[in-house]
Design a protein around this motif. Structure first.
Motif, PDB file in Angstrom:
ATOM      1  N   TYR A  18     -19.902 -20.605 -16.882  1.00  0.00           N
ATOM      2  CA  TYR A  18     -21.268 -21.117 -16.854  1.00  0.00           C
ATOM      3  C   TYR A  18     -22.316 -20.022 -16.639  1.00  0.00           C
ATOM      4  CZ  TYR A  18     -19.199 -25.747 -16.735  1.00  0.00           C
ATOM      5  OH  TYR A  18     -18.488 -26.885 -17.042  1.00  0.00           O
ATOM      6  N   GLY A  19     -21.875 -18.789 -16.465  1.00  0.00           N
ATOM      7  CA  GLY A  19     -22.817 -17.697 -16.264  1.00  0.00           C
ATOM      8  C   GLY A  19     -23.529 -17.751 -14.927  1.00  0.00           C
ATOM      9  N   VAL A  20     -22.838 -18.244 -13.907  1.00  0.00           N
ATOM     10  CA  VAL A  20     -23.404 -18.330 -12.562  1.00  0.00           C
ATOM     11  C   VAL A  20     -22.526 -17.522 -11.605  1.00  0.00           C
ATOM     12  CG1 VAL A  20     -24.514 -20.568 -12.963  1.00  0.00           C
ATOM     13  CG2 VAL A  20     -22.188 -20.500 -12.063  1.00  0.00           C
ATOM     14  N   THR A  21     -22.991 -17.357 -10.379  1.00  0.00           N
ATOM     15  CA  THR A  21     -22.242 -16.591  -9.386  1.00  0.00           C
ATOM     16  C   THR A  21     -21.963 -17.439  -8.153  1.00  0.00           C
ATOM     17  OG1 THR A  21     -24.130 -15.739  -8.116  1.00  0.00           O
ATOM     18  CG2 THR A  21     -23.525 -14.523 -10.136  1.00  0.00           C
ATOM     19  N   ARG A  22     -21.138 -16.899  -7.300  1.00  0.00           N
ATOM     20  CA  ARG A  22     -20.809 -17.607  -6.046  1.00  0.00           C
ATOM     21  C   ARG A  22     -22.034 -17.780  -5.158  1.00  0.00           C
ATOM     22  NH1 ARG A  22     -16.533 -13.047  -4.157  1.00  0.00           N
ATOM     23  NH2 ARG A  22     -15.956 -13.396  -6.309  1.00  0.00           N
ATOM     24  N   ASN A  23     -23.069 -16.959  -5.368  1.00  0.00           N
ATOM     25  CA  ASN A  23     -24.304 -17.110  -4.596  1.00  0.00           C
ATOM     26  C   ASN A  23     -25.071 -18.379  -4.964  1.00  0.00           C
ATOM     27  OD1 ASN A  23     -23.918 -14.752  -3.127  1.00  0.00           O
ATOM     28  ND2 ASN A  23     -24.898 -13.514  -4.697  1.00  0.00           N
ATOM     29  N   GLN A  24     -24.659 -19.033  -6.029  1.00  0.00           N
ATOM     30  CA  GLN A  24     -25.301 -20.274  -6.445  1.00  0.00           C
ATOM     31  C   GLN A  24     -24.508 -21.510  -6.018  1.00  0.00           C
ATOM     32  OE1 GLN A  24     -25.652 -18.271 -10.330  1.00  0.00           O
ATOM     33  NE2 GLN A  24     -27.602 -19.352 -10.496  1.00  0.00           N
ATOM     34  N   VAL A  25     -23.381 -21.285  -5.352  1.00  0.00           N
ATOM     35  CA  VAL A  25     -22.614 -22.398  -4.781  1.00  0.00           C
ATOM     36  C   VAL A  25     -23.416 -22.938  -3.607  1.00  0.00           C
ATOM     37  CG1 VAL A  25     -20.503 -23.056  -3.556  1.00  0.00           C
ATOM     38  CG2 VAL A  25     -20.378 -21.473  -5.511  1.00  0.00           C
ATOM     39  N   ILE A  26     -23.728 -24.241  -3.661  1.00  0.00           N
ATOM     40  CA  ILE A  26     -24.508 -24.832  -2.568  1.00  0.00           C
ATOM     41  C   ILE A  26     -23.656 -25.674  -1.627  1.00  0.00           C
ATOM     42  CG2 ILE A  26     -26.699 -24.777  -3.797  1.00  0.00           C
ATOM     43  CD1 ILE A  26     -26.310 -27.799  -4.386  1.00  0.00           C
ATOM     44  N   TYR A  75     -14.771 -14.339   0.482  1.00  0.00           N
ATOM     45  CA  TYR A  75     -15.270 -14.776  -0.823  1.00  0.00           C
ATOM     46  C   TYR A  75     -16.793 -14.795  -0.875  1.00  0.00           C
ATOM     47  CZ  TYR A  75     -15.865 -17.424  -5.120  1.00  0.00           C
ATOM     48  OH  TYR A  75     -16.235 -17.826  -6.376  1.00  0.00           O
ATOM     49  N   PHE A  76     -17.420 -15.378   0.127  1.00  0.00           N
ATOM     50  CA  PHE A  76     -18.875 -15.578   0.076  1.00  0.00           C
ATOM     51  C   PHE A  76     -19.685 -14.453   0.703  1.00  0.00           C
ATOM     52  CE2 PHE A  76     -17.633 -20.071  -0.518  1.00  0.00           C
ATOM     53  CZ  PHE A  76     -18.352 -20.316  -1.674  1.00  0.00           C
ATOM     54  N   GLY A  77     -19.097 -13.652   1.572  1.00  0.00           N
ATOM     55  CA  GLY A  77     -19.871 -12.607   2.229  1.00  0.00           C
ATOM     56  C   GLY A  77     -21.012 -13.215   3.024  1.00  0.00           C
ATOM     57  N   ASP A  78     -22.241 -12.746   2.761  1.00  0.00           N
ATOM     58  CA  ASP A  78     -23.405 -13.232   3.502  1.00  0.00           C
ATOM     59  C   ASP A  78     -23.922 -14.583   3.019  1.00  0.00           C
ATOM     60  OD1 ASP A  78     -23.415 -11.007   5.137  1.00  0.00           O
ATOM     61  OD2 ASP A  78     -24.784  -9.887   3.836  1.00  0.00           O
ATOM     62  N   HIS A  79     -23.487 -15.023   1.840  1.00  0.00           N
ATOM     63  CA  HIS A  79     -23.930 -16.320   1.322  1.00  0.00           C
ATOM     64  C   HIS A  79     -23.259 -17.428   2.130  1.00  0.00           C
ATOM     65  CE1 HIS A  79     -25.304 -19.371  -1.406  1.00  0.00           C
ATOM     66  NE2 HIS A  79     -24.073 -19.738  -1.700  1.00  0.00           N
ATOM     67  N   GLN A  80     -24.008 -18.456   2.474  1.00  0.00           N
ATOM     68  CA  GLN A  80     -23.461 -19.530   3.294  1.00  0.00           C
ATOM     69  C   GLN A  80     -23.787 -20.893   2.688  1.00  0.00           C
ATOM     70  OE1 GLN A  80     -25.164 -18.790   7.167  1.00  0.00           O
ATOM     71  NE2 GLN A  80     -23.610 -17.287   7.661  1.00  0.00           N
ATOM     72  N   PRO A  81     -22.912 -21.401   1.807  1.00  0.00           N
ATOM     73  CA  PRO A  81     -23.125 -22.758   1.314  1.00  0.00           C
ATOM     74  C   PRO A  81     -22.797 -23.764   2.412  1.00  0.00           C
ATOM     75  CG  PRO A  81     -21.027 -21.925   0.547  1.00  0.00           C
ATOM     76  CD  PRO A  81     -21.704 -20.789   1.277  1.00  0.00           C
TER      77      PRO A  81
END
Length: 133
Positions: free
Chosen positions: A67-75, A98-104
Protein backbone atom coordinates in the motif's frame (compact mmCIF):
# COMPACT_ATOMS: atom_id res chain seq x y z
CA UNK A 1 -17.54 6.25 -4.47
CA UNK A 2 -14.91 4.63 -2.24
CA UNK A 3 -12.47 2.26 -3.92
CA UNK A 4 -11.45 -0.99 -2.25
CA UNK A 5 -7.96 -2.51 -2.61
CA UNK A 6 -7.55 -6.09 -1.36
CA UNK A 7 -4.15 -7.67 -0.58
CA UNK A 8 -3.23 -11.37 -0.34
CA UNK A 9 0.03 -13.11 0.60
CA UNK A 10 -1.15 -15.92 -1.74
CA UNK A 11 -0.83 -18.62 0.89
CA UNK A 12 -3.13 -21.67 1.07
CA UNK A 13 -4.81 -20.51 4.31
CA UNK A 14 -6.35 -17.54 2.48
CA UNK A 15 -8.15 -19.85 0.08
CA UNK A 16 -8.88 -22.55 2.66
CA UNK A 17 -10.44 -20.13 5.14
CA UNK A 18 -11.64 -17.49 2.69
CA UNK A 19 -10.09 -14.23 3.84
CA UNK A 20 -7.90 -11.34 2.68
CA UNK A 21 -4.74 -10.21 4.46
CA UNK A 22 -5.78 -6.58 4.16
CA UNK A 23 -8.44 -4.33 2.69
CA UNK A 24 -7.96 -0.65 2.02
CA UNK A 25 -11.17 1.32 1.91
CA UNK A 26 -10.88 5.07 1.73
CA UNK A 27 -8.10 6.31 4.00
CA UNK A 28 -7.92 3.22 6.24
CA UNK A 29 -6.28 -0.17 5.78
CA UNK A 30 -7.56 -3.02 7.93
CA UNK A 31 -4.94 -5.78 8.25
CA UNK A 32 -5.97 -9.30 9.25
CA UNK A 33 -4.13 -11.08 12.02
CA UNK A 34 -0.59 -11.64 10.84
CA UNK A 35 1.45 -14.58 12.07
CA UNK A 36 4.73 -16.33 11.42
CA UNK A 37 4.05 -17.88 8.03
CA UNK A 38 6.89 -18.19 5.54
CA UNK A 39 6.68 -17.45 1.80
CA UNK A 40 5.06 -20.85 1.14
CA UNK A 41 2.44 -20.31 3.85
CA UNK A 42 4.05 -22.75 6.28
CA UNK A 43 3.91 -21.91 9.99
CA UNK A 44 7.38 -21.42 11.51
CA UNK A 45 9.05 -21.03 14.92
CA UNK A 46 6.69 -23.05 17.11
CA UNK A 47 6.71 -21.92 20.76
CA UNK A 48 9.30 -19.16 20.09
CA UNK A 49 7.53 -15.84 20.63
CA UNK A 50 10.56 -13.71 19.70
CA UNK A 51 11.06 -15.43 16.33
CA UNK A 52 7.31 -15.52 15.65
CA UNK A 53 6.97 -11.80 16.39
CA UNK A 54 9.90 -11.00 14.09
CA UNK A 55 8.32 -13.00 11.22
CA UNK A 56 4.87 -11.58 11.97
CA UNK A 57 6.16 -8.02 11.72
CA UNK A 58 8.06 -8.92 8.51
CA UNK A 59 4.79 -10.17 7.03
CA UNK A 60 3.13 -6.94 8.15
CA UNK A 61 5.82 -4.98 6.30
CA UNK A 62 4.86 -6.82 3.09
CA UNK A 63 1.28 -5.61 3.52
CA UNK A 64 2.39 -2.05 4.29
CA UNK A 65 4.77 -2.04 1.30
CA UNK A 66 1.92 -3.11 -0.99
CA UNK A 67 0.00 0.00 0.00
CA UNK A 68 3.02 2.31 0.04
CA UNK A 69 2.68 3.09 3.74
CA UNK A 70 4.98 2.65 6.74
CA UNK A 71 4.69 1.35 10.27
CA UNK A 72 4.53 5.00 11.40
CA UNK A 73 1.04 5.10 9.91
CA UNK A 74 -0.22 2.18 12.02
CA UNK A 75 -2.76 3.70 14.39
CA UNK A 76 -4.00 0.58 16.15
CA UNK A 77 -2.88 -2.96 16.79
CA UNK A 78 -4.40 -5.92 18.58
CA UNK A 79 -2.04 -8.64 19.78
CA UNK A 80 -3.26 -12.12 20.70
CA UNK A 81 -0.74 -13.95 22.86
CA UNK A 82 -0.86 -17.48 24.25
CA UNK A 83 0.63 -17.49 27.76
CA UNK A 84 0.63 -13.71 27.99
CA UNK A 85 2.12 -13.51 31.49
CA UNK A 86 4.97 -15.81 30.46
CA UNK A 87 5.54 -13.87 27.21
CA UNK A 88 4.85 -10.30 28.38
CA UNK A 89 8.47 -9.15 28.27
CA UNK A 90 9.17 -10.69 24.85
CA UNK A 91 5.91 -9.23 23.52
CA UNK A 92 6.89 -5.74 24.68
CA UNK A 93 10.44 -6.11 23.33
CA UNK A 94 9.16 -7.19 19.91
CA UNK A 95 6.72 -4.28 19.82
CA UNK A 96 9.40 -1.74 20.75
CA UNK A 97 11.85 -3.20 18.23
CA UNK A 98 9.27 -2.91 15.45
CA UNK A 99 7.77 0.50 16.20
CA UNK A 100 10.65 2.33 17.88
CA UNK A 101 9.38 5.74 18.98
CA UNK A 102 6.03 5.37 17.18
CA UNK A 103 3.25 4.40 19.58
CA UNK A 104 -0.01 3.18 18.06
CA UNK A 105 -2.90 2.36 20.35
CA UNK A 106 -2.59 -1.24 21.40
CA UNK A 107 -4.68 -3.97 22.94
CA UNK A 108 -2.95 -7.14 24.11
CA UNK A 109 -5.13 -10.14 24.83
CA UNK A 110 -4.08 -13.36 26.48
CA UNK A 111 -5.73 -16.28 24.69
CA UNK A 112 -5.74 -20.03 25.39
CA UNK A 113 -4.71 -21.05 21.86
CA UNK A 114 -4.27 -19.88 18.27
CA UNK A 115 -4.57 -21.63 14.91
CA UNK A 116 -1.33 -23.64 14.74
CA UNK A 117 0.21 -25.88 17.39
CA UNK A 118 2.98 -23.80 18.98
CA UNK A 119 1.62 -20.50 17.65
CA UNK A 120 1.95 -17.96 20.45
CA UNK A 121 1.26 -14.62 18.74
CA UNK A 122 -0.99 -13.06 16.10
CA UNK A 123 -1.32 -9.33 15.43
CA UNK A 124 -3.93 -7.31 13.52
CA UNK A 125 -3.56 -3.65 12.53
CA UNK A 126 -5.37 -0.56 11.36
CA UNK A 127 -3.40 1.90 9.24
CA UNK A 128 -4.28 5.53 8.47
CA UNK A 129 -2.89 6.38 5.04
CA UNK A 130 -3.15 10.16 5.50
CA UNK A 131 -0.75 10.26 8.46
CA UNK A 132 2.88 11.24 7.73
CA UNK A 133 5.06 8.28 6.74
Amino acid sequence: MTSVDVFHHDVPAERDFGYAQAIKSGELIHVSGQLSLDEAGEFRYADDLTAQARQTYANTDKVLNHYGVTRNQVISQTLYVVGLRQHATATAEGNLAYFGDHQPVSTVLGVPELTFPGQVIEISFIVATKLPA
